[in-house]
Write an enzyme that holds these catalytic residues in place. Structure first.
Site, PDB file in Angstrom:
ATOM      1  N   HIS A  11     -16.776  15.119   8.532  1.00 55.05           N
ATOM      2  CA  HIS A  11     -16.005  16.082   9.322  1.00 55.05           C
ATOM      3  C   HIS A  11     -16.859  17.311   9.610  1.00 55.05           C
ATOM      4  O   HIS A  11     -16.903  18.261   8.829  1.00 55.05           O
ATOM      5  CB  HIS A  11     -14.744  16.470   8.530  1.00 55.05           C
ATOM      6  CG  HIS A  11     -13.774  17.329   9.275  1.00 55.05           C
ATOM      7  ND1 HIS A  11     -12.456  16.956   9.490  1.00 55.05           N
ATOM      8  CD2 HIS A  11     -13.922  18.536   9.862  1.00 55.05           C
ATOM      9  CE1 HIS A  11     -11.841  17.926  10.167  1.00 55.05           C
ATOM     10  NE2 HIS A  11     -12.711  18.891  10.408  1.00 55.05           N
ATOM     11  N   HIS A  13     -17.964  19.577  13.226  1.00 56.98           N
ATOM     12  CA  HIS A  13     -17.923  19.760  14.689  1.00 56.98           C
ATOM     13  C   HIS A  13     -19.319  20.171  15.149  1.00 56.98           C
ATOM     14  O   HIS A  13     -19.840  21.207  14.666  1.00 56.98           O
ATOM     15  CB  HIS A  13     -16.922  20.843  15.058  1.00 56.98           C
ATOM     16  CG  HIS A  13     -15.532  20.571  14.573  1.00 56.98           C
ATOM     17  ND1 HIS A  13     -14.536  20.051  15.365  1.00 56.98           N
ATOM     18  CD2 HIS A  13     -14.971  20.719  13.334  1.00 56.98           C
ATOM     19  CE1 HIS A  13     -13.435  19.894  14.652  1.00 56.98           C
ATOM     20  NE2 HIS A  13     -13.675  20.275  13.418  1.00 56.98           N
ATOM     21  N   HIS A 189      -6.759  16.139  12.956  1.00 57.47           N
ATOM     22  CA  HIS A 189      -6.620  17.357  12.140  1.00 57.47           C
ATOM     23  C   HIS A 189      -5.138  17.563  11.874  1.00 57.47           C
ATOM     24  O   HIS A 189      -4.329  17.584  12.817  1.00 57.47           O
ATOM     25  CB  HIS A 189      -7.137  18.583  12.887  1.00 57.47           C
ATOM     26  CG  HIS A 189      -8.628  18.744  12.885  1.00 57.47           C
ATOM     27  ND1 HIS A 189      -9.488  17.817  13.406  1.00 57.47           N
ATOM     28  CD2 HIS A 189      -9.409  19.758  12.422  1.00 57.47           C
ATOM     29  CE1 HIS A 189     -10.735  18.257  13.280  1.00 57.47           C
ATOM     30  NE2 HIS A 189     -10.723  19.418  12.672  1.00 57.47           N
ATOM     31  N   GLU A 192      -3.685  21.667   7.864  1.00 59.80           N
ATOM     32  CA  GLU A 192      -4.647  22.751   7.637  1.00 59.80           C
ATOM     33  C   GLU A 192      -3.939  24.084   7.890  1.00 59.80           C
ATOM     34  O   GLU A 192      -3.622  24.816   6.971  1.00 59.80           O
ATOM     35  CB  GLU A 192      -5.863  22.578   8.553  1.00 59.80           C
ATOM     36  CG  GLU A 192      -6.875  23.713   8.454  1.00 59.80           C
ATOM     37  CD  GLU A 192      -7.877  23.719   9.613  1.00 59.80           C
ATOM     38  OE1 GLU A 192      -7.594  23.157  10.693  1.00 59.80           O
ATOM     39  OE2 GLU A 192      -8.949  24.302   9.413  1.00 59.80           O
ATOM     40  N   ASP A 270     -17.101  21.057   7.947  1.00 62.48           N
ATOM     41  CA  ASP A 270     -16.287  21.445   9.121  1.00 62.48           C
ATOM     42  C   ASP A 270     -17.119  22.178  10.188  1.00 62.48           C
ATOM     43  O   ASP A 270     -17.511  21.602  11.188  1.00 62.48           O
ATOM     44  CB  ASP A 270     -15.116  22.300   8.646  1.00 62.48           C
ATOM     45  CG  ASP A 270     -13.942  22.300   9.604  1.00 62.48           C
ATOM     46  OD1 ASP A 270     -12.993  23.056   9.355  1.00 62.48           O
ATOM     47  OD2 ASP A 270     -13.987  21.572  10.614  1.00 62.48           O
ATOM     48  N   ASP A 271     -17.378  23.485   9.937  1.00 62.96           N
ATOM     49  CA  ASP A 271     -18.193  24.289  10.862  1.00 62.96           C
ATOM     50  C   ASP A 271     -19.098  25.162  10.001  1.00 62.96           C
ATOM     51  O   ASP A 271     -18.824  26.346   9.800  1.00 62.96           O
ATOM     52  CB  ASP A 271     -17.295  25.179  11.743  1.00 62.96           C
ATOM     53  CG  ASP A 271     -16.230  24.380  12.482  1.00 62.96           C
ATOM     54  OD1 ASP A 271     -15.081  24.294  11.968  1.00 62.96           O
ATOM     55  OD2 ASP A 271     -16.552  23.816  13.541  1.00 62.96           O
TER      56      ASP A 271
HETATM   57  N1  LIG Z   1     -11.204  23.803  11.204  1.00 61.93           N
HETATM   58  C1  LIG Z   1     -10.841  23.450  12.456  1.00 61.93           C
HETATM   59  N2  LIG Z   1      -9.551  23.175  12.694  1.00 61.93           N
HETATM   60  C2  LIG Z   1      -9.173  22.800  13.931  1.00 61.93           C
HETATM   61  N3  LIG Z   1     -10.013  22.710  14.962  1.00 61.93           N
HETATM   62  C3  LIG Z   1     -11.311  22.986  14.757  1.00 61.93           C
HETATM   63  N4  LIG Z   1     -12.377  22.987  15.595  1.00 61.93           N
HETATM   64  C4  LIG Z   1     -13.451  23.348  14.884  1.00 61.93           C
HETATM   65  N5  LIG Z   1     -13.110  23.593  13.606  1.00 61.93           N
HETATM   66  C5  LIG Z   1     -11.777  23.367  13.505  1.00 61.93           C
HETATM   67 ZN   LIG Z   2     -12.392  20.473  11.768  1.00 62.95          ZN
END
Ligand SMILES: Nc1ncnc2[nH]cnc12
Ligand SMILES: [Zn+2]
Length: 323
Positions: A11, A13, A189, A192, A270-271
């Site tokens: 996971h 992006h 997703h 969260e 994630d990011d």
């Molecule tokens: N944590 C996240 N939740 C939803 N969309 C995303 N796009 C990038 N990171 C995300």
């Molecule tokens: Zn994500």
């Protein structure tokens, strides 16, 4: 130390993996101003809505196949240096289109970066096309139709990201039916920014193999048991959940409680540059917070590779590296 553990990430992006330094270099290339969301080599946002602004701003500076090849290669070589042997990246044709890139150029650029990183480190990577939830059902269905045309052999999955509090999961069911019918791996997703009901809706209307995050399922014991019984895999991103204040601290994060309840959990970033994380840091944080030893952490990597949207020969090859 967990540096020697072989890792996998399901996971991440790809636009969210761009470091502030790389985005600033892109801004110089395109003579753009990023001071609105980058300061002192760090992204600047205070909540999820502002995070999306920074995310979209960074994504807008990758405008060519070469730009995306550089981004993919940089990210993959970086995690290979942390002993990752596999990664799946969420790729967003809507963000590429907003930057003026056709789907074909987008996928080819990413694939070039994936090939370059594989040549230099051996890391394997696959792509998951995501629809952007807050762009609405029509756009997400268009992304699903694009994915269902199987535009690139490295694209093996379909998912949905973006503002989880926008619309209802049922609105997007048709998009996921289109992608599932094309043989793509399905993830979404959920759980969260929205609570347990979001995860329940995802299970009911989308029937995913995996859920991005899913961690707020912990609010409902019967739902946790349902996830454990069905074997749906959670792509858990503890660093992201802390940075976005889904949970206030690692001690209150439900990763280990979910695992003990029989849920298949995996670790991802994630990011990463937005959340001060990386797959290496996620593994180290798990070892520090929950006392996981090498065998436990390697078991989490095994769960990731078993849940990967992968052909069986490649899966077997990767699992063989864990033996
Ligand atoms: N944590 C996240 N939740 C939803 N969309 C995303 N796009 C990038 N990171 C995300
Ligand atoms: Zn994500």
């Amino acid at each position: 130390m967990t540096t020697r553990i072989k890792k996998a990430e399901l996971h991440c992006h790809i636009e969210g993996a761009a470091s502030p330094a790389l985005v600033k270099a892109q801004a110089r290339k395109y003579n753009a101003d990023v001071s609105g969301f980058i300061s002192d080599d760090a992204y600047v946002w205070s909540d999820f809505t502002e995070f999306l602004v920074a995310y979209d701003g960074a994504a807008s500076l990758f405008r060519s196949e070469e730009d995306y090849a550089l981004l993919a290669r940089t990210y993959l070589e970086g995690i290979a240096a942390e002993n990752a042997i596999y990664a799946e990246i969420f790729v967003s044709p809507d963000h590429a289109a907003a930057a003026g890139l056709s789907p074909a150029a987008y996928f080819d650029g990413l694939a070039d970066g994936i090939a370059a990183a594989k040549a230099s480190t051996g890391i394997e990577c696959r792509m998951i096309i995501v629809g952007v939830r807050h762009l609405g059902a029509e756009k997400v269905e268009a992304a699903a139709r694009l994915a269902s045309s199987r535009p690139h052999p490295l694209i093996t999955g379909f998912g949905m990201a973006g503002e989880e509090r926008f619309g209802r999961v049922a609105d997007f069911a048709r998009a996921f039916d289109i992608a599932r019918d094309a043989g793509l791996g399905i993830t979404i997703h959920a759980g969260e920014l929205a609570g347990a009901e979001s995860v329940r809706d995802a299970l009911d209307h989308v029937r995913p193999a995996r859920i991005g995050h899913g961690v707020r399922a912990i609010e409902d014991k019967t739902l946790v048991q349902r996830i454990a019984d069905t074997g749906v895999v959670l792509e858990v991103c503890p660093g992201s959940n802390l940075a976005l204040n889904v949970f206030p601290d690692i001690a209150s994060h439900p990763f280990d409680r979910l695992r003990r309840a029989g849920v298949k959990v995996t670790l991802s970033s994630d990011d990463p540059p937005h959340f001060g994380s990386s797959i290496g840091r996620e593994y180290q944080m798990a070892a520090d917070a929950w006392g996981y030893d090498d065998a436990m952490l390697t078991g989490i990597t095994r769960t990731s590779i078993e849940a990967a949207f992968l052909d069986e020969p490649t899966r077997a090859f990767l699992l063989g590296q864990l033996a």
